[in-house]
Scaffold this active site. Structure first.
Site, mmCIF file in Angstrom:
data_model
loop_
_atom_site.group_PDB
_atom_site.id
_atom_site.type_symbol
_atom_site.label_atom_id
_atom_site.label_comp_id
_atom_site.label_asym_id
_atom_site.label_seq_id
_atom_site.Cartn_x
_atom_site.Cartn_y
_atom_site.Cartn_z
ATOM 1 C CG HIS A 189 -0.232 0.100 2.453
ATOM 2 N ND1 HIS A 189 0.068 -1.168 2.992
ATOM 3 C CD2 HIS A 189 -0.111 0.933 3.362
ATOM 4 C CE1 HIS A 189 0.701 -0.783 4.433
ATOM 5 N NE2 HIS A 189 0.550 0.622 4.464
ATOM 6 C CE1 TYR A 240 -0.084 5.036 11.510
ATOM 7 C CE2 TYR A 240 -0.618 6.077 9.262
ATOM 8 C CZ TYR A 240 -0.887 5.023 10.152
ATOM 9 O OH TYR A 240 -1.374 3.861 9.654
ATOM 10 C CG HIS A 288 0.725 5.136 4.546
ATOM 11 N ND1 HIS A 288 -0.410 5.505 5.336
ATOM 12 C CD2 HIS A 288 1.185 4.006 4.388
ATOM 13 C CE1 HIS A 288 -0.619 4.350 6.084
ATOM 14 N NE2 HIS A 288 0.251 3.509 5.445
ATOM 15 C CD GLN A 303 1.701 2.221 8.965
ATOM 16 O OE1 GLN A 303 1.367 3.146 9.782
ATOM 17 N NE2 GLN A 303 1.086 1.014 9.210
#
Length: 143
Positions: free
Chosen positions: A61, A125, A63, A129
């Site tokens: 994924h 964050y 971000h 991650q």
């Protein structure tokens, strides 16, 4: 106070935390593709007068923290980034890897959240991650 962007009649500071996944959560975002995608995302965001403030490509994924002018819908900018990056990936890497389903690289949906005053927290964050996922994976080994 934060620096505000401006249009002809508007002062704005609109930032969004966006998470996208490849189809079937295939773990394809690695090595050469991983380094290349960051630049592709920045160029595509610039087409809609947006900027990638922060970003991190995980194995399955992505971000991103995007700064998007209020004259564009978030879905419009994300649609351009996902759509055109899928076309680009199919053209550049499609001959070498047959696991791309035509020009459909990304899953249909995405996660979006407004950043607001928690900008520093969201940046932290996104940066951490990958380490957090690795730490949680290590904890899972003992179960």
């Amino acid at each position: 106070m934060d620096k505000f962007e401006s249009l002809s009649h508007t002062a704005w500071d609109c930032k969004y935390h966006i998470v996208s996944i490849p189809k079937c959560r295939r773990m394809t975002l690695y090595m050469q593709l991983r380094r290349h995608l960051g630049e592709v995302f920045r160029k595509l965001a610039a087409q809609k007068e947006s900027t990638v403030q922060e970003g991190h490509l995980m194995l399955d994924h992505v971000h991103m923290m995007l700064s998007i002018p209020p004259k564009y819908a978030v879905s419009q900018v994300v649609g351009v980034i996902k759509g055109k990056s899928a076309i680009h990936l199919a053209r550049v890497y499609g001959e070498h890897k047959r696991n791309f389903v035509g020009q459909h690289f990304w899953a249909r949906g995405y996660f979006v959240s407004t950043v607001g005053r928690d900008k520093a927290l969201i940046r932290e964050y996104i940066r951490n991650q990958e380490q957090e996922d690795m730490r949680l994976d290590q904890l899972g080994l003992w179960r």
